[in-house]
Design a protein around this motif. Sequence first.
Motif, mmCIF file in Angstrom:
data_model
loop_
_atom_site.group_PDB
_atom_site.id
_atom_site.type_symbol
_atom_site.label_atom_id
_atom_site.label_comp_id
_atom_site.label_asym_id
_atom_site.label_seq_id
_atom_site.Cartn_x
_atom_site.Cartn_y
_atom_site.Cartn_z
ATOM 1 N N PRO A 162 0.839 -1.214 0.000
ATOM 2 C CA PRO A 162 0.000 0.000 0.000
ATOM 3 C C PRO A 162 0.869 1.257 0.000
ATOM 4 N N THR A 163 0.382 2.259 -0.690
ATOM 5 C CA THR A 163 1.109 3.530 -0.717
ATOM 6 C C THR A 163 1.022 4.179 0.666
ATOM 7 N N PRO A 164 2.155 4.526 1.261
ATOM 8 C CA PRO A 164 2.126 5.076 2.625
ATOM 9 C C PRO A 164 1.536 6.489 2.660
ATOM 10 N N ILE A 165 1.076 6.838 3.837
ATOM 11 C CA ILE A 165 0.565 8.197 4.061
ATOM 12 C C ILE A 165 1.721 9.070 4.527
ATOM 13 N N VAL A 166 1.858 10.251 3.932
ATOM 14 C CA VAL A 166 2.977 11.150 4.266
ATOM 15 C C VAL A 166 2.428 12.473 4.780
ATOM 16 N N LYS A 167 3.306 13.182 5.471
ATOM 17 C CA LYS A 167 2.911 14.485 6.025
ATOM 18 C C LYS A 167 2.951 15.560 4.949
ATOM 19 N N ASN A 168 4.044 15.592 4.192
ATOM 20 C CA ASN A 168 4.240 16.632 3.189
ATOM 21 C C ASN A 168 3.584 16.192 1.879
ATOM 22 N N THR A 169 2.290 16.342 1.791
ATOM 23 C CA THR A 169 1.558 15.853 0.614
ATOM 24 C C THR A 169 1.880 16.663 -0.636
ATOM 25 N N ALA A 170 2.374 17.863 -0.491
ATOM 26 C CA ALA A 170 2.647 18.710 -1.660
ATOM 27 C C ALA A 170 3.916 18.290 -2.399
ATOM 28 N N TRP A 171 4.815 17.608 -1.701
ATOM 29 C CA TRP A 171 6.121 17.280 -2.335
ATOM 30 C C TRP A 171 6.001 16.146 -3.339
ATOM 31 N N SER A 172 5.154 15.185 -3.072
ATOM 32 C CA SER A 172 5.105 13.968 -3.885
ATOM 33 C C SER A 172 4.331 14.191 -5.172
ATOM 34 N N GLU A 173 4.842 13.671 -6.255
ATOM 35 C CA GLU A 173 4.166 13.718 -7.551
ATOM 36 C C GLU A 173 3.752 12.333 -8.027
ATOM 37 N N SER A 174 4.183 11.278 -7.333
ATOM 38 C CA SER A 174 3.821 9.918 -7.739
ATOM 39 C C SER A 174 3.838 9.025 -6.502
ATOM 40 N N ALA A 175 3.331 7.788 -6.672
ATOM 41 C CA ALA A 175 3.332 6.833 -5.562
ATOM 42 C C ALA A 175 4.759 6.507 -5.134
ATOM 43 N N ILE A 176 5.661 6.443 -6.087
ATOM 44 C CA ILE A 176 7.061 6.162 -5.746
ATOM 45 C C ILE A 176 7.615 7.264 -4.859
ATOM 46 N N ASP A 177 7.259 8.514 -5.184
ATOM 47 C CA ASP A 177 7.714 9.632 -4.355
ATOM 48 C C ASP A 177 7.242 9.473 -2.912
ATOM 49 N N ARG A 178 6.022 9.003 -2.736
ATOM 50 C CA ARG A 178 5.488 8.871 -1.372
ATOM 51 C C ARG A 178 6.218 7.775 -0.602
ATOM 52 N N HIS A 179 6.629 6.704 -1.276
ATOM 53 C CA HIS A 179 7.427 5.677 -0.603
ATOM 54 C C HIS A 179 8.760 6.266 -0.147
ATOM 55 N N ILE A 180 9.387 7.039 -1.010
ATOM 56 C CA ILE A 180 10.678 7.654 -0.660
ATOM 57 C C ILE A 180 10.501 8.652 0.487
ATOM 58 N N LEU A 181 9.469 9.475 0.367
ATOM 59 C CA LEU A 181 9.255 10.510 1.377
ATOM 60 C C LEU A 181 8.909 9.898 2.731
ATOM 61 N N ALA A 182 8.142 8.804 2.728
ATOM 62 C CA ALA A 182 7.787 8.161 3.997
ATOM 63 C C ALA A 182 9.039 7.714 4.730
ATOM 64 N N ARG A 183 9.996 7.167 4.008
ATOM 65 C CA ARG A 183 11.236 6.734 4.661
ATOM 66 C C ARG A 183 12.032 7.940 5.154
ATOM 67 N N LEU A 184 12.073 8.991 4.337
ATOM 68 C CA LEU A 184 12.791 10.196 4.766
ATOM 69 C C LEU A 184 12.179 10.767 6.047
ATOM 70 N N GLU A 185 10.845 10.819 6.072
ATOM 71 C CA GLU A 185 10.179 11.382 7.249
ATOM 72 C C GLU A 185 10.403 10.499 8.472
ATOM 73 N N SER A 186 10.459 9.172 8.269
ATOM 74 C CA SER A 186 10.690 8.290 9.416
ATOM 75 C C SER A 186 12.086 8.488 9.999
ATOM 76 N N GLU A 187 13.015 8.950 9.171
ATOM 77 C CA GLU A 187 14.379 9.194 9.640
ATOM 78 C C GLU A 187 14.614 10.650 10.014
ATOM 79 N N GLY A 188 13.554 11.479 9.869
ATOM 80 C CA GLY A 188 13.690 12.888 10.203
ATOM 81 C C GLY A 188 14.539 13.655 9.211
ATOM 82 N N ILE A 189 14.500 13.255 7.945
ATOM 83 C CA ILE A 189 15.322 13.893 6.916
ATOM 84 C C ILE A 189 14.421 14.675 5.973
#
Length: 666
Positions: free
Chosen positions: A156-183
């Motif tokens: 499933p595509t993860p839910i992210v905080k910064n919804t404006a940054w992502s342009e695709s489902a792949i972006d949301r996977h990347i962003l979810a990991r970044l947010e989990s690491e505080g990056i």
Amino acid sequence: MNSRLKIPLFILTSLAWTTGFAVQAAEVQGVEFFESKIRPLLVEHCYQCHSQEANKGKANLYLDSRAAWQIGGDSGPAIVPGKPHESLLFQSVTHTGHVKMPPKTRLSDAEVEALRTWIVMGAPDPREGDVEVAKSEIDLEEGREFWSFKPPVATPTPIVKNTAWSESAIDRHILARLESEGIEPATEASPRTLLRRVYYDLIGLPPTPDEMNAFLEDASPEAFEKVVDHLLSRPEFGERWGRHWLDVARFAESTGGGRSMVLTNAWRFRDYVIESFNHDKPYNQFIREQIAGDILPFGSVDQRNAQLVGSGYLVLGAINYELQDKELLRMEIVDEQIDTFGRTFLGMTLGCARCHDHKFDPIPTTDYYALAGIFQSTNSMGEGAAAAGVAAISTAVLESPESGKLQERKKSLAAVRREIDAFKKQKGTKNLKGPISPHTLPGLVVDNKSAQLTGDWKKSTSAAAWVGEHYIHDLGENKGRSQAVFAADLARSGQFEVLVSYSPSGNRSKTTPVTVSHAEGETTVKIDQTLEPDFDGCFVSVGTFRFSHEVPARVTISNKGTQGVVIADAVSFAAPQSEELRKTGENQKHLRAKLASLTKEQATLEAEIKRLQPITMAPSESKSPADGHVHIRGQIRNKGAEVPRGFLTVAMNPDDTTPEIADESS
């Protein structure tokens, strides 16, 4: 008279007691022999690698108990009691088997004889105890739990905080990991940087100044998309990314290993890879063509050709085709194919399982030889031999778009070959190639076998034509030291034309001195042996001279003052201005011209057919596909159980039916 032998009971008892005593004595003697001769031998030479105390059991063989050698190792029981020459242990120490032991030194003759005697005695061994030799087994169920052996599952595509940054489902996977690491995500690249990155990524080249300016001036929302589409359509895209696949497929234009044979058709596979990337060929089709392109169905000539070229992947390996052991050579090819197949398509080192179960991956040796059966049932070797300079790799003929012209040229070639065959059967053509019998020539012929030789001369028949069994030459060496004297007793005095025979070639002497000793003195004539002779395919006239029958006629051929190879073959003393001789010479010139014309036409047609009938490197189905055997420790002649052809067990769903391979298919 029917009578039965009656033996007193005390005699039978005595015999039984005596026999039992003898057997018991033999057992005692055998144990004593083992303790005094065999146990020390095993301790000294074998226990280091084949004992449980040393925590080693190479090839799964232990020799520190009777039960252990009875069970044996990978090759089976180590000893056959009473039969030393059938015992693997005895074969190893006598170096008559596939394995030679001990590895660094040989047993002494006395030790070998002791071992033989012990086995003949029945291999008595007092070391009691049921010792089970532990053999590692691969847990396939546990292996299937590794992520790469599990079927892919949609995440499933993860839910992210910064919804404006992502342009695709792949972006949301990347962003979810970044947010989990505080990056925080990196800032967007500038248009200039973005363009340079995409150019380097897709074609490996920077944009030109004009291309950069055009992109910076394009304010449309599709500006970047148009650039990407343009780069993907450029031939440089396939060249840039195809080269990475060529590295994986170990592409080269020579074999390496032993004599490095040039692979003259390897470029077709290179172009196939580049074109596959440029035409966006589906990846699964790309894989199938390389593994089995020669047996895939096809809907057009172009598709068949592409699939055949793609299957060249299997025969690109670095192989020493000069191996004299052809059975080993075939297995070396199979091993290279399996190893490359595993690395290319699976990211695994399958070659490790050739000699033993894989140490790290769930691949038993039986899986390796299941794959080997497939490749052994595939023909990868050509008809020629590497040592003879002939391509030893299997090839296939591609369909030509000019097939009509090809068939026309083949018919023309067949007609020319028939004409050449008929021409060679005509009268007078037998002397075009040699050998020529002296008895069929006009005049008195003196062959080189009858000449008086001085210096070094070498016999040869490598260049047409020659008289008799051979001609001789001076090897182009020791100038001024070699001569051949041809002498003849003429039946009458008078005028004779002197003819000298030689086989012409470009490396011959142009100033070969021929000295004729005649009734009026000596005359030296220099002949050019690079030119075609005038008469009968091999003779040239050096003049007409008067000879006396009272003095032998003499002709001397020497290498004095010459450069190149000097030929001496035969000399003929013929009637001057012989009409027969003139007709023979004219006929020979006509025949030579005719043969040269036909031969040239044949060569031209063969070259054009080769151009119209392209060849590619490709495997083919074996004429006798079959399952293979496990080769114990990878040794080709140390065969174990037969293994059905198949794929890696761990990669197959245990609930599915194992695919069956037809008997007539690899």
